[in-house]
Design an enzyme around this catalytic site. Structure first.
Site, PDB file in Angstrom:
ATOM      1  N   LYS A   1       0.828  -1.208   0.000  1.00  0.00           N
ATOM      2  CA  LYS A   1       0.000   0.000   0.000  1.00  0.00           C
ATOM      3  C   LYS A   1       0.865   1.262   0.000  1.00  0.00           C
ATOM      4  O   LYS A   1       0.652   2.170  -0.786  1.00  0.00           O
ATOM      5  CB  LYS A   1      -0.908   0.045   1.246  1.00  0.00           C
ATOM      6  CG  LYS A   1      -1.863  -1.133   1.376  1.00  0.00           C
ATOM      7  CD  LYS A   1      -2.764  -0.994   2.601  1.00  0.00           C
ATOM      8  CE  LYS A   1      -2.050  -1.107   3.945  1.00  0.00           C
ATOM      9  NZ  LYS A   1      -1.487  -2.466   4.216  1.00  0.00           N
TER      10      LYS A   1
ATOM     11  N   ARG B   1      -1.359  -9.300  12.751  1.00  0.00           N
ATOM     12  CA  ARG B   1      -1.821  -8.265  11.807  1.00  0.00           C
ATOM     13  C   ARG B   1      -2.588  -8.908  10.650  1.00  0.00           C
ATOM     14  O   ARG B   1      -3.602  -8.383  10.203  1.00  0.00           O
ATOM     15  CB  ARG B   1      -0.631  -7.458  11.277  1.00  0.00           C
ATOM     16  CG  ARG B   1      -0.061  -6.488  12.307  1.00  0.00           C
ATOM     17  CD  ARG B   1       1.389  -6.131  12.021  1.00  0.00           C
ATOM     18  NE  ARG B   1       1.569  -5.339  10.822  1.00  0.00           N
ATOM     19  CZ  ARG B   1       2.753  -5.163  10.228  1.00  0.00           C
ATOM     20  NH1 ARG B   1       3.845  -5.726  10.726  1.00  0.00           N
ATOM     21  NH2 ARG B   1       2.833  -4.417   9.151  1.00  0.00           N
TER      22      ARG B   1
ATOM     23  N   ARG C   1      11.665  -6.585   5.675  1.00  0.00           N
ATOM     24  CA  ARG C   1      11.653  -5.158   5.978  1.00  0.00           C
ATOM     25  C   ARG C   1      12.045  -4.915   7.440  1.00  0.00           C
ATOM     26  O   ARG C   1      12.708  -3.930   7.759  1.00  0.00           O
ATOM     27  CB  ARG C   1      10.264  -4.561   5.710  1.00  0.00           C
ATOM     28  CG  ARG C   1      10.257  -3.051   5.808  1.00  0.00           C
ATOM     29  CD  ARG C   1       8.892  -2.457   5.585  1.00  0.00           C
ATOM     30  NE  ARG C   1       7.979  -2.845   6.646  1.00  0.00           N
ATOM     31  CZ  ARG C   1       6.680  -2.560   6.641  1.00  0.00           C
ATOM     32  NH1 ARG C   1       6.155  -1.902   5.636  1.00  0.00           N
ATOM     33  NH2 ARG C   1       5.920  -2.939   7.652  1.00  0.00           N
TER      34      ARG C   1
ATOM     35  N   ARG D   1     -10.329   0.559   7.658  1.00  0.00           N
ATOM     36  CA  ARG D   1      -9.944  -0.799   8.014  1.00  0.00           C
ATOM     37  C   ARG D   1     -11.077  -1.582   8.645  1.00  0.00           C
ATOM     38  O   ARG D   1     -10.900  -2.743   8.972  1.00  0.00           O
ATOM     39  CB  ARG D   1      -8.815  -0.729   9.029  1.00  0.00           C
ATOM     40  CG  ARG D   1      -7.450  -0.972   8.430  1.00  0.00           C
ATOM     41  CD  ARG D   1      -6.455  -0.757   9.561  1.00  0.00           C
ATOM     42  NE  ARG D   1      -5.280  -1.529   9.387  1.00  0.00           N
ATOM     43  CZ  ARG D   1      -4.174  -1.067   8.822  1.00  0.00           C
ATOM     44  NH1 ARG D   1      -4.127   0.127   8.311  1.00  0.00           N
ATOM     45  NH2 ARG D   1      -3.121  -1.838   8.749  1.00  0.00           N
TER      46      ARG D   1
ATOM     47  N   ARG E   1      10.403  -0.847  12.682  1.00  0.00           N
ATOM     48  CA  ARG E   1       8.993  -0.900  13.095  1.00  0.00           C
ATOM     49  C   ARG E   1       8.792  -2.010  14.105  1.00  0.00           C
ATOM     50  O   ARG E   1       9.142  -3.160  13.867  1.00  0.00           O
ATOM     51  CB  ARG E   1       8.084  -1.096  11.868  1.00  0.00           C
ATOM     52  CG  ARG E   1       7.665   0.239  11.277  1.00  0.00           C
ATOM     53  CD  ARG E   1       6.759   0.088  10.083  1.00  0.00           C
ATOM     54  NE  ARG E   1       5.521  -0.623  10.356  1.00  0.00           N
ATOM     55  CZ  ARG E   1       4.484  -0.623   9.515  1.00  0.00           C
ATOM     56  NH1 ARG E   1       4.547   0.063   8.382  1.00  0.00           N
ATOM     57  NH2 ARG E   1       3.400  -1.307   9.813  1.00  0.00           N
TER      58      ARG E   1
HETATM   59  P1  AP5 Z   1       4.726  -1.617   1.960  1.00  0.00           P
HETATM   60  O1  AP5 Z   1       4.500  -0.772   0.762  1.00  0.00           O
HETATM   61  O2  AP5 Z   1       5.331  -1.017   3.149  1.00  0.00           O
HETATM   62  O3  AP5 Z   1       3.356  -2.376   2.341  1.00  0.00           O
HETATM   63  P2  AP5 Z   1       2.138  -1.876   3.187  1.00  0.00           P
HETATM   64  O4  AP5 Z   1       0.939  -2.537   2.624  1.00  0.00           O
HETATM   65  O5  AP5 Z   1       2.139  -0.387   3.286  1.00  0.00           O
HETATM   66  O6  AP5 Z   1       2.491  -2.567   4.579  1.00  0.00           O
HETATM   67  P3  AP5 Z   1       2.387  -2.023   6.055  1.00  0.00           P
HETATM   68  O7  AP5 Z   1       3.236  -2.879   6.886  1.00  0.00           O
HETATM   69  O8  AP5 Z   1       2.586  -0.550   6.136  1.00  0.00           O
HETATM   70  O9  AP5 Z   1       0.849  -2.339   6.319  1.00  0.00           O
HETATM   71  P4  AP5 Z   1       0.060  -2.354   7.609  1.00  0.00           P
HETATM   72  O10 AP5 Z   1      -1.319  -2.269   7.085  1.00  0.00           O
HETATM   73  O11 AP5 Z   1       0.345  -3.473   8.509  1.00  0.00           O
HETATM   74  O12 AP5 Z   1       0.595  -1.074   8.412  1.00  0.00           O
HETATM   75  P5  AP5 Z   1       0.013   0.373   8.710  1.00  0.00           P
HETATM   76  O13 AP5 Z   1       1.155   1.269   8.884  1.00  0.00           O
HETATM   77  O14 AP5 Z   1      -1.054   0.720   7.766  1.00  0.00           O
HETATM   78  O15 AP5 Z   1       5.582  -2.891   1.477  1.00  0.00           O
HETATM   79  C1  AP5 Z   1       5.999  -3.864   2.406  1.00  0.00           C
HETATM   80  C2  AP5 Z   1       7.375  -4.396   2.005  1.00  0.00           C
HETATM   81  O16 AP5 Z   1       7.255  -5.087   0.743  1.00  0.00           O
HETATM   82  C3  AP5 Z   1       8.416  -3.296   1.782  1.00  0.00           C
HETATM   83  O17 AP5 Z   1       9.645  -3.734   2.231  1.00  0.00           O
HETATM   84  C4  AP5 Z   1       8.400  -3.096   0.251  1.00  0.00           C
HETATM   85  O18 AP5 Z   1       9.613  -2.640  -0.229  1.00  0.00           O
HETATM   86  C5  AP5 Z   1       8.088  -4.494  -0.242  1.00  0.00           C
HETATM   87  N1  AP5 Z   1       7.339  -4.507  -1.498  1.00  0.00           N
HETATM   88  C6  AP5 Z   1       6.340  -3.661  -1.894  1.00  0.00           C
HETATM   89  N2  AP5 Z   1       5.884  -3.994  -3.117  1.00  0.00           N
HETATM   90  C7  AP5 Z   1       6.605  -5.080  -3.520  1.00  0.00           C
HETATM   91  C8  AP5 Z   1       6.596  -5.897  -4.692  1.00  0.00           C
HETATM   92  N3  AP5 Z   1       5.747  -5.659  -5.708  1.00  0.00           N
HETATM   93  N4  AP5 Z   1       7.462  -6.941  -4.755  1.00  0.00           N
HETATM   94  C9  AP5 Z   1       8.323  -7.201  -3.714  1.00  0.00           C
HETATM   95  N5  AP5 Z   1       8.385  -6.456  -2.580  1.00  0.00           N
HETATM   96  C10 AP5 Z   1       7.532  -5.417  -2.476  1.00  0.00           C
HETATM   97  O19 AP5 Z   1      -0.689   0.140  10.144  1.00  0.00           O
HETATM   98  C11 AP5 Z   1       0.093  -0.188  11.272  1.00  0.00           C
HETATM   99  C12 AP5 Z   1      -0.787  -0.324  12.503  1.00  0.00           C
HETATM  100  O20 AP5 Z   1      -1.398   0.925  12.798  1.00  0.00           O
HETATM  101  C13 AP5 Z   1      -1.958  -1.301  12.382  1.00  0.00           C
HETATM  102  O21 AP5 Z   1      -1.576  -2.632  12.677  1.00  0.00           O
HETATM  103  C14 AP5 Z   1      -2.920  -0.738  13.422  1.00  0.00           C
HETATM  104  O22 AP5 Z   1      -2.510  -1.099  14.720  1.00  0.00           O
HETATM  105  C15 AP5 Z   1      -2.722   0.759  13.260  1.00  0.00           C
HETATM  106  N6  AP5 Z   1      -3.643   1.348  12.273  1.00  0.00           N
HETATM  107  C16 AP5 Z   1      -3.297   1.940  11.085  1.00  0.00           C
HETATM  108  N7  AP5 Z   1      -4.392   2.354  10.421  1.00  0.00           N
HETATM  109  C17 AP5 Z   1      -5.451   2.019  11.201  1.00  0.00           C
HETATM  110  C18 AP5 Z   1      -6.858   2.166  11.030  1.00  0.00           C
HETATM  111  N8  AP5 Z   1      -7.382   2.734   9.936  1.00  0.00           N
HETATM  112  N9  AP5 Z   1      -7.658   1.696  12.026  1.00  0.00           N
HETATM  113  C19 AP5 Z   1      -7.154   1.125  13.134  1.00  0.00           C
HETATM  114  N10 AP5 Z   1      -5.831   0.941  13.347  1.00  0.00           N
HETATM  115  C20 AP5 Z   1      -4.982   1.381  12.380  1.00  0.00           C
HETATM  116 MG    MG Z   2       2.199   1.012   4.901  1.00  0.00          MG
END
Ligand code: AP5
Ligand code: MG
Length: 187
Positions: free
Chosen positions: A14, A148, A131, A92, A137
């Protein structure tokens, strides 16, 4: 205005694809995960409430995240010429999806499309562990990654149906090169 919801499991890409979209289309990138990590760093009340939940791979409460999102959208709109928004990791839950619709409706704007990036579990775990070696993180460890993914399946997958019913959901195959994934998004 072009308003995009980008959804998908942890590690689906994402944030990576949002960065490419922002570069090409100049949208305002709202990542609720990034916002929460900033609140934790700044030691705010919201940050204190969120920290343990994030470390455990749980969602923070809907009311808190909806209020944060609302303020952020309002601020961006107040601060001038917004071409559109990309909502990364929000909504979410179905409650958040309903709240987003009503927040945007008040401002006479709407979600145009919901992209769900689809990547199989083994690949998600592999990407996030990899990562985790450098991200700093606190949630990039095996136990939290698994939680997660569970939480995503239970609480967030229903959001796909929510946008399906509105005819806005598009599945994106999230494996392949970054360009290959982005090509599907552009289409
Ligand atoms: P990356 O682009 O970072 O993926 P991502 O989907 O953004 O993953 P996140 O870990 O950020 O998702 P998340 O939903 O767990 O975390 P968030 O911060 O939203 O890519 C991941 C890796 O893959 C990288 O190393 C990248 O280089 C690699 N990659 C990308 N594309 C690739 C490809 N095509 N091929 C190979 N490799 C690739 O949320 C964190 C926490 O915050 C949640 O757990 C929750 O506690 C809280 N939170 C956030 N939003 C909310 C909400 N709306 N409601 C409630 N709690 C929330
Ligand atoms: Mg992210």
């Amino acid at each position: 205005m072009l308003n995009i919801v980008i959804s998908g499991a942890p590690g689906s890409g994402k944030g990576t694809q949002s960065a490419i979209i922002v570069e090409q289309y100049g949208l305002s990138h709202i990542s609720t995960g990034d916002m929460l990590r900033e609140e934790i760093k700044a030691g705010t009340e919201n940050g204190k409430k969120a920290e343990a939940l994030i470390n455990d791979g749980k969602l923070v409460p809907d009311e808190m995240i909806i209020a944060m999102l609302h303020d952020r959208v309002q601020n961006d709109l107040n601060n001038g010429s917004v071409k559109g928004f990309i909502f990364d990791g929000f909504p979410r839950t179905v409650t958040q999806a309903e709240a987003l619709d009503s927040i945007l409706k008040q401002k006479n704007i709407r979600v145009g499309v919901m992209l769900n990036i689809d990547v199989e579990q083994n690949e998600l775990v592999k990407r996030l562990l990899n990562r985790g070696k450098t991200s700093g993180r606190s949630d990039d460890n095996l136990i939290t990654i698994q939680e997660r993914i569970n939480v995503y399946e239970q609480k967030t997958m229903p959001v796909i149906q929510f946008y399906d019913k509105q005819g806005k959901h598009v599945r994106i195959k999230g494996t392949g090169t970054l360009d290959e994934v982005f090509a599907q998004i552009e289409e």
